[in-house]
Design an enzyme around this catalytic site. Structure first.
Site, PDB file in Angstrom:
ATOM      1  N   HIS A  16       0.837  -1.219   0.000  1.00 31.51           N
ATOM      2  CA  HIS A  16       0.000   0.000   0.000  1.00 31.51           C
ATOM      3  C   HIS A  16       0.861   1.253   0.000  1.00 31.51           C
ATOM      4  O   HIS A  16       0.445   2.293  -0.505  1.00 31.51           O
ATOM      5  CB  HIS A  16      -0.911   0.017   1.237  1.00 31.51           C
ATOM      6  CG  HIS A  16      -1.741  -1.218   1.377  1.00 31.51           C
ATOM      7  ND1 HIS A  16      -2.809  -1.491   0.566  1.00 31.51           N
ATOM      8  CD2 HIS A  16      -1.629  -2.280   2.225  1.00 31.51           C
ATOM      9  CE1 HIS A  16      -3.331  -2.667   0.908  1.00 31.51           C
ATOM     10  NE2 HIS A  16      -2.641  -3.159   1.913  1.00 31.51           N
ATOM     11  N   HIS A  61       5.438   6.578   6.814  1.00 29.38           N
ATOM     12  CA  HIS A  61       5.170   6.155   5.434  1.00 29.38           C
ATOM     13  C   HIS A  61       4.692   7.369   4.652  1.00 29.38           C
ATOM     14  O   HIS A  61       4.482   8.437   5.233  1.00 29.38           O
ATOM     15  CB  HIS A  61       4.103   5.042   5.411  1.00 29.38           C
ATOM     16  CG  HIS A  61       2.797   5.501   5.969  1.00 29.38           C
ATOM     17  ND1 HIS A  61       2.483   5.450   7.331  1.00 29.38           N
ATOM     18  CD2 HIS A  61       1.744   6.111   5.364  1.00 29.38           C
ATOM     19  CE1 HIS A  61       1.293   5.959   7.517  1.00 29.38           C
ATOM     20  NE2 HIS A  61       0.813   6.388   6.348  1.00 29.38           N
ATOM     21  N   HIS A  79       2.208   8.965   1.139  1.00 30.68           N
ATOM     22  CA  HIS A  79       1.140   8.848   0.147  1.00 30.68           C
ATOM     23  C   HIS A  79       1.527   9.791  -0.979  1.00 30.68           C
ATOM     24  O   HIS A  79       2.047  10.887  -0.713  1.00 30.68           O
ATOM     25  CB  HIS A  79      -0.209   9.272   0.739  1.00 30.68           C
ATOM     26  CG  HIS A  79      -0.602   8.487   1.967  1.00 30.68           C
ATOM     27  ND1 HIS A  79      -1.443   7.388   1.915  1.00 30.68           N
ATOM     28  CD2 HIS A  79      -0.242   8.633   3.274  1.00 30.68           C
ATOM     29  CE1 HIS A  79      -1.604   6.904   3.144  1.00 30.68           C
ATOM     30  NE2 HIS A  79      -0.879   7.628   3.989  1.00 30.68           N
ATOM     31  N   GLU A 104      -3.158  13.496   1.171  1.00 29.98           N
ATOM     32  CA  GLU A 104      -4.466  13.038   1.677  1.00 29.98           C
ATOM     33  C   GLU A 104      -5.240  14.249   2.208  1.00 29.98           C
ATOM     34  O   GLU A 104      -6.338  14.554   1.736  1.00 29.98           O
ATOM     35  CB  GLU A 104      -4.260  11.983   2.766  1.00 29.98           C
ATOM     36  CG  GLU A 104      -3.498  10.765   2.224  1.00 29.98           C
ATOM     37  CD  GLU A 104      -3.906   9.479   2.863  1.00 29.98           C
ATOM     38  OE1 GLU A 104      -3.616   9.278   4.057  1.00 29.98           O
ATOM     39  OE2 GLU A 104      -4.530   8.652   2.181  1.00 29.98           O
ATOM     40  N   HIS A 117       3.445  10.594   6.782  1.00 30.72           N
ATOM     41  CA  HIS A 117       2.756  10.334   8.046  1.00 30.72           C
ATOM     42  C   HIS A 117       3.697   9.651   9.031  1.00 30.72           C
ATOM     43  O   HIS A 117       4.213   8.556   8.761  1.00 30.72           O
ATOM     44  CB  HIS A 117       1.531   9.443   7.808  1.00 30.72           C
ATOM     45  CG  HIS A 117       0.433  10.149   7.092  1.00 30.72           C
ATOM     46  ND1 HIS A 117      -0.551   9.483   6.377  1.00 30.72           N
ATOM     47  CD2 HIS A 117       0.163  11.468   6.956  1.00 30.72           C
ATOM     48  CE1 HIS A 117      -1.392  10.359   5.862  1.00 30.72           C
ATOM     49  NE2 HIS A 117      -0.983  11.577   6.201  1.00 30.72           N
ATOM     50  N   THR A 127      -6.335   6.566   7.585  1.00 26.73           N
ATOM     51  CA  THR A 127      -6.835   6.908   6.239  1.00 26.73           C
ATOM     52  C   THR A 127      -6.836   5.683   5.330  1.00 26.73           C
ATOM     53  O   THR A 127      -7.126   5.786   4.140  1.00 26.73           O
ATOM     54  CB  THR A 127      -5.965   7.998   5.576  1.00 26.73           C
ATOM     55  OG1 THR A 127      -4.652   7.449   5.364  1.00 26.73           O
ATOM     56  CG2 THR A 127      -5.899   9.241   6.437  1.00 26.73           C
TER      57      THR A 127
HETATM   58  C1  LIG Z   1      -1.655  -0.242   5.089  1.00 27.24           C
HETATM   59  C2  LIG Z   1      -2.177  -0.230   6.476  1.00 27.24           C
HETATM   60  N1  LIG Z   1      -1.988   1.071   7.084  1.00 27.24           N
HETATM   61  C3  LIG Z   1      -2.433   1.200   8.469  1.00 27.24           C
HETATM   62  C4  LIG Z   1      -1.671   0.193   9.363  1.00 27.24           C
HETATM   63  N2  LIG Z   1      -1.783   0.513  10.786  1.00 27.24           N
HETATM   64  C5  LIG Z   1      -3.142   0.411  11.349  1.00 27.24           C
HETATM   65  C6  LIG Z   1      -3.572  -1.013  11.589  1.00 27.24           C
HETATM   66  O1  LIG Z   1      -2.741  -1.584  12.540  1.00 27.24           O
HETATM   67  C7  LIG Z   1      -3.505  -2.391  13.438  1.00 27.24           C
HETATM   68  C8  LIG Z   1      -2.607  -3.384  14.049  1.00 27.24           C
HETATM   69  S1  LIG Z   1      -1.016   1.889  11.221  1.00 27.24           S
HETATM   70  O2  LIG Z   1      -1.462   2.339  12.506  1.00 27.24           O
HETATM   71  O3  LIG Z   1       0.382   1.683  11.067  1.00 27.24           O
HETATM   72  C9  LIG Z   1      -1.572   2.993  10.069  1.00 27.24           C
HETATM   73  S2  LIG Z   1      -1.431   4.630  10.252  1.00 27.24           S
HETATM   74  C10 LIG Z   1      -2.220   4.964   8.803  1.00 27.24           C
HETATM   75  S3  LIG Z   1      -2.460   6.604   8.323  1.00 27.24           S
HETATM   76  N3  LIG Z   1      -2.401   6.672   6.720  1.00 27.24           N
HETATM   77  O4  LIG Z   1      -3.772   7.009   8.759  1.00 27.24           O
HETATM   78  O5  LIG Z   1      -1.354   7.366   8.904  1.00 27.24           O
HETATM   79  C11 LIG Z   1      -2.600   3.798   8.157  1.00 27.24           C
HETATM   80  C12 LIG Z   1      -2.206   2.640   8.896  1.00 27.24           C
HETATM   81 ZN   LIG Z   2      -0.786   7.493   5.965  1.00 29.72          ZN
END
Ligand SMILES: CCN[C@H]1CN(CCOCC)S(=O)(=O)c2sc(S(N)(=O)=O)cc21
Ligand SMILES: [Zn+2]
Length: 261
Positions: free
Chosen positions: A63, A93, A95, A105, A118, A198
Site C-alpha cells: 500500500h 510512510h 502517500h 491526503e 505520516h 486513512t
Molecule cells: C496499510 C495499512 N496502514 C495502516 C496500518 N496501521 C493500522 C492497523 O494496525 C492495526 C494493528 S497503522 O497504525 O500503522 C496505520 S497509520 C495509517 S495513516 N495513513 O492514517 O497514517 C494507516 C495505517
Molecule cells: Zn498514511
C-alpha cells in the site's frame, strides 16, 4: 487477493462495504479550511524527542513504503500540543500521486500537495500494545507533513536511494540510523483534529497533527516513489504504486484547531 487497494474495484469508494466505519463521524483525511480553524491559545507547541530513535527496516507493504522503528521503550516520542501524554514513534510512510498536482491526503482550502508523510505514534502510557492503541479513540497520534516539488531535499535521498530494494509488495530491507527529524520543516505551526486511519481498517483512533509548512523535494526524488509496485514479485501483474491516497472525508461538525508556534 488484496482485501482493499486504490483501484476502481477495491478503492476508497468501496471500502465502506468491508469497513462500514468508512462512513463514520470522525474519518480522515479532511479538507483543511484555514479560515474555519479556531485558535486555541492554550494549545502548546509540538515537542519531538527523536534523538534516540532507532529505525529498523524499510518495507513495501503493498500500500505504501514504510520505515519501522523500535518502539519497546520511550526512546522516541511526540508530546505537547493536543496530546495528554507522550506517544511512541512506531513507523512513518508516504502517500503520493501519479503527477505532482495531487497525492496528499489532507488538502488545504481544496488544494492538494504532491505527497504527504505520516509519522505514526501510539499511546503506550494508556495501552499495552500498539494493536490495542490502534483501536482506541486516543490511541494514535499521526504527524502529517506535506511534500511540495521544487529543489532536491537534502536528506530525502537517504530514502529514495534505497526504494529500488523494496520495489515489490512484501519486500523488506534493513534501514538503520535514520532520524526522521531531518524530514520536518523549520516551523511546526500545525492544525489538529480528531480523526481516523486513512486506510482500512479506518479505526477512529487518531489525533491528527497536520503541519502547515510543506517540505520541498525534487520531482526526481518523488518520481522514485512511483518505481514501487503494489504487486508482489511472484505476480505477473506489475501495478505501479501511485495515487495511494484517500480523498477528503466529511468534517461532520468536528472542530479544527490551529496553533501558531
Ligand atoms: C496499510 C495499512 N496502514 C495502516 C496500518 N496501521 C493500522 C492497523 O494496525 C492495526 C494493528 S497503522 O497504525 O500503522 C496505520 S497509520 C495509517 S495513516 N495513513 O492514517 O497514517 C494507516 C495505517
Ligand atoms: Zn498514511
Amino acid at each position: 487477493g488484496n482485501p482493499w487497494g486504490y483501484g476502481k474495484q477495491d478503492g476508497p469508494s468501496v471500502w465502506h462495504k468491508n469497513y462500514p466505519v468508512a462512513e463514520g463521524d470522525r474519518q480522515s483525511p479532511i479538507d483543511i479550511d484555514p479560515h474555519q480553524a479556531s485558535h486555541d491559545p492554550s494549545l502548546g507547541p509540538i515537542v519531538l524527542n527523536y534523538d534516540k530513535c532507532t529505525s529498523i527496516k524499510i518495507a513495501n507493504n503493498g500500500h505504501s513504503v514504510v520505515v519501522e522503528f523500535e518502539d519497546s521503550d520511550d526512546r522516541s516520542v511526540i508530546q505537547g500540543g493536543p496530546l495528554g501524554n507522550p506517544y511512541r514513534l512506531k513507523q512513518f510512510h508516504f502517500h503520493w500521486g501519479g503527477k505532482d498536482c495531487h497525492g496528499s491526503e489532507h488538502t488545504v482550502a481544496g488544494n492538494s500537495y504532491a505527497s504527504e508523510l505520516h509519522l505514526v505514534h501510539w499511546n503506550a502510557v494508556k495501552y499495552k500494545t500498539f494493536e490495542e492503541a490502534a483501536t482506541a479513540p486516543d490511541g494514535l497520534a499521526v504527524l502529517g507533513i506535506f511534500l511540495e516539488t521544487g529543489d532536491d531535499h537534502r536528506w530525502l535521498h537517504t530514502i529514495t536511494d534505497v526504494l529500488y530494494t523494496v520495489k515489490f509488495k512484501g519486500s523488506v530491507t534493513d534501514f538503520k540510523g535514520f532520524n526522521p527529524k531531518c524530514l520536518l520543516p523549520s516551523s511546526l505551526h500545525y492544525w489538529t483534529y480528531l480523526g481516523s486511519l486513512t486506510t482500512p481498517p479506518l479505526h477512529e483512533s487518531v489525533t491528527w497533527i497536520v503541519v502547515k509548512d510543506p517540505i520541498i523535494v525534487s520531482e526526481k526524488q518523488l518520481s522514485k516513489f512511483r518505481t514501487l509496485v503494489f504487486t508482489g514479485e511472484e505476480e505477473d501483474q506489475r501495478t505501479r504504486m501511485e495515487n495511494n491516497f484517500r480523498p477528503p472525508q466529511p468534517l461532520k461538525g468536528r472542530k479544527l484547531i490551529s496553533r501558531r508556534v
